[in-house]
Design an enzyme around this catalytic site. Structure first.
Site, PDB file in Angstrom:
ATOM      1  N   HIS A 509       0.829  -1.214   0.000  1.00  0.00           N
ATOM      2  CA  HIS A 509       0.000   0.000   0.000  1.00  0.00           C
ATOM      3  C   HIS A 509       0.867   1.269   0.000  1.00  0.00           C
ATOM      4  O   HIS A 509       0.398   2.340   0.360  1.00  0.00           O
ATOM      5  CB  HIS A 509      -0.947  -0.014   1.201  1.00  0.00           C
ATOM      6  CG  HIS A 509      -1.885  -1.172   1.158  1.00  0.00           C
ATOM      7  ND1 HIS A 509      -2.952  -1.217   0.307  1.00  0.00           N
ATOM      8  CD2 HIS A 509      -1.861  -2.362   1.808  1.00  0.00           C
ATOM      9  CE1 HIS A 509      -3.574  -2.378   0.453  1.00  0.00           C
ATOM     10  NE2 HIS A 509      -2.927  -3.096   1.354  1.00  0.00           N
ATOM     11  N   LYS A 608      16.020   9.855  28.954  1.00  0.00           N
ATOM     12  CA  LYS A 608      15.488   8.590  29.441  1.00  0.00           C
ATOM     13  C   LYS A 608      14.086   8.749  29.999  1.00  0.00           C
ATOM     14  O   LYS A 608      13.210   7.926  29.782  1.00  0.00           O
ATOM     15  CB  LYS A 608      16.434   8.043  30.520  1.00  0.00           C
ATOM     16  CG  LYS A 608      16.001   6.710  31.109  1.00  0.00           C
ATOM     17  CD  LYS A 608      16.200   5.591  30.127  1.00  0.00           C
ATOM     18  CE  LYS A 608      15.724   4.258  30.637  1.00  0.00           C
ATOM     19  NZ  LYS A 608      15.554   3.303  29.537  1.00  0.00           N
TER      20      LYS A 608
END
Ligand code: F6R
Length: 613
Positions: A509, A608
């Protein structure tokens, strides 16, 4: 995100603060600074870039006989990552300093107001406003001045303050940005953005909640509510992590160490929670009974990044075994769309840190709309665990590498447990099936442990042909689709190679247009219920000369006919494939990034714990 460390106590402050900052490096930062009080004067050092730059300029300060101070690693938001913008920031007199995490949203108007009153600014940061605002209110009572100042501030903040007028005291305030105190009779009192900074000195911690102010002295601490003004009786929690867990232990990078810790992370997460005789799963911290389950007709899984990929896997599991429809949302989208959430919806947040701003905002919203909230989380006592109705802790231990690995694997383990828990409560699986699936989860830790070194060796052999490519596709179907997304995320974040993950069936697609003889494609093709379909997609790639790496089931000789680059994995129950197939994807990203000389543990621009929106 930024990191704060503060200390007052019998030790020399500079090494304590530097060690703390080193242990917070994983949070991501681009400049650093430190301040300490010596002979009544504040001595401040700051530098751009890594902590090693700061260490170089303060070499001699390591032995300074100072016992109180603050340190900071800054992840730039307002103003470039320059020395001048690095924290700590001072007031006009230079007698008061502030370190800050978060964002002061009304800093512009405050800055203009303070300038008109004669305050002189020396940085572009929002933080400096805090130092001048406290100075504006300060006569002789620092606590009152800090209270008045934060009362004027809009936004999220965790702050640390030191003033020469109160030389034995640090003040800390938290609002929507994590802050934890460490306490020890022998070692003194500590302040940090996250637990690893405290681990060399103490396991006894106190989590500050929003709108709380702490007064730290070497031998005591007090916490006050900024709303009621009253002194609070805060619980001291003992953390069962140790300092060694946050060290590399002979590995080249934390990320590699954490990949190899995954079997243990699975075992720790699962152990004591499944009874293999009865097949039953016990999750007492979840606070979710049979009546609660009877009321639920939909589950929303809300998370960011890698944790969102864990949620995508869990959708397949929960719908298959517990027969409850599941929506999976990226938290930053969830919080701003028109939510059809009510008391018949269960919201489950998934977060390693338990502090991610968007996920936290998402669960707050869901609760407001009447939903019960459960969190799958790795950090004991983190904000999400305190705000949720129940928690399933993952027991991965501290994760230091910015790229999530063992936390992801333990999230998968916890989500599988949670699936079995729901299915048992709803009686949608038999005790025999529960036992079989529970055993599969326990056994997968051993399989991963046995296979890890061999998978690493196989990956190392093949990356010579791939480490310098510009783009990469990862594809998979069914339970392998989220793992393809995770593989692509790991590779892009640590190696800076452009990578995309797709559901194999989606290739035609659009993305298939990208495939030519230059394009590497890693395809996950376990012999599962969609194997034949996956294979057809691989054939389509082959027909367009794509450079295939296949990860598939031992003994599947057909894969070798399609490419030389095959990593074989043992046949395990289909449901466990996401755990097993993540390992080569992680190792591919790691080995490529390492060969490219990238900063694997602290990739550029990343933090983080993403505590701002
Ligand atoms: C990627 C990574 C991030 C996090 C995300 C959510 O390797 O680590 O995508 O997964 O920032 O963080 P937590 O799980 O702490 O909410």
């Amino acid at each position: 995100m930024c990191g704060i460390v503060g200390y007052c106590g019998p030790r020399r402050v500079v090494p304590v603060v530097l060690e703390g900052l080193r242990r917070l490096e994983y949070r991501g930062y681009d400049s650093a600074g430190i301040v300490y009080l010596e002979n009544g004067k504040l001595i401040k050092h700051r530098s751009e870039g890594k902590l090693s730059n700061l260490e170089m300029i303060i070499d001699s300060a390591i032995i300074a006989p100072a016992h109180i101070g603050l340190g900071h690693t800054r992840w730039a938001t307002h103003g470039a990552p320059t020395t001048n913008n690095a924290h700590p920031h001072s007031d006009c007199s230079g007698d008061l300093v502030v370190v800050h995490n978060g964002i002061i949203e009304n800093y512009h108007s405050l800055r203009e107001e303070l300038k008109s009153k004669g305050h002189r600014f020396s940085s572009e940061t929002d933080t400096e406003v805090l130092a001048h605002l406290i100075e504006e209110y300060l006569e002789d009572d620092l606590v009152s001045a800090v209270k008045e100042a934060v009362g004027r501030v809009e936004g999220s903040y965790a702050i640390g303050v030191l003033w020469t007028g109160l030389p034995d005291t640090l003040i800390a305030v938290r609002n929507q940005s994590p802050l934890v105190l460490g306490t020890s009779t022998e070692q003194g009192t500590f302040l940090a953005s996250d637990i690893p900074a405290l681990l060399p000195y103490t396991n006894e911690v106190v989590f500050l909640d929003d709108m709380e102010l702490a007064v730290l002295k070497a031998d005591s601490f007090k916490v006050y509510s900024l709303i009621s003004g009253s002194l609070l009786d805060k619980e001291v929690k003992t953390i069962n992590w140790n300092a060694g867990m946050a060290e590399k232990g002979g590995f080249k990078h934390f990320m590699l160490k954490e990949i190899f810790e995954q079997p243990q992370a699975i075992t720790n997460t699962v152990s004591g929670r499944i009874n293999l005789e009865s097949g039953s799963v016990e999750l007492p911290e979840v606070n979710f009974g049979k009546e609660d389950i009877g009321r639920i007709d939909r589950i929303f899984l809300v998370a960011c990044g890698t944790s969102w990929h864990a949620a995508l896997v869990a959708k397949y599991w929960i719908e298959k075994f517990a027969h409850i429809p599941v929506d999976v949302d990226i938290a930053s989208e969830f919080r701003y769309r028109h939510l059809l959430v009510n008391d018949r919806v269960l919201t489950v947040s998934i977060s390693q840190s338990g502090e991610t701003a968007d996920t936290l905002a998402g669960i707050r919203l869901a609760r407001k709309l009447g939903s019960k909230v459960i969190t799958i989380c790795n950090v004991v006592g983190s904000t999400m665990t305190r705000e949720a109705d129940g928690t399933v802790y993952t027991h991965a231990g501290p994760e230091i590498g910015v790229a999530s690995t063992k936390a992801f694997i333990s999230q998968l383990a916890a989500l599988f447990l949670f699936t079995l828990f729901l299915a048992q409560k709803k009686r949608t699986i038999s005790p025999e099936k529960s036992r079989e699936l529970g055993k599969a989860l326990i056994d997968i830790a051993t399989v991963v442990e046995q296979e890890l070194p061999r998978i690493q060796a196989d990956i190392v052999k093949l990356i010579d042909n791939f480490y310098d490519c510009r783009d990469f596709l990862f594809v998979g179907r069914g339970l392998s689709f989220p793992i393809a997304l995770e593989g692509a995320l790991k590779l892009k974040e640590i190696s800076y190679i452009h990578a995309e993950g797709y559901a194999s069936g989606e290739l035609k697609h659009g993305p298939i247009a990208l495939i030519d003889k230059e394009m590497p494609i890693l395809a996950l093709v376990p012999q599962d219920d969609v194997y034949q379909k996956s294979l057809s997609n691989v054939e389509e790639i082959k027909a367009r000369q794509g450079r295939l790496i296949l990860i598939g089931t031992e003994g599947d000789s057909h894969l070798r006919k399609l490419t030389e680059d095959v990593i074989y994995l043992p046949k395990v129950p289909d449901e466990m494939n996401p755990i097993l197939y993540t390992i080569p994807a992680q190792l591919l990203a790691y080995e490529i990034a390492s060969k490219r000389g990238c900063d694997v543990d602290q990739p550029r621009n990343l933090a983080k714990s993403v505590t701002v929106e």
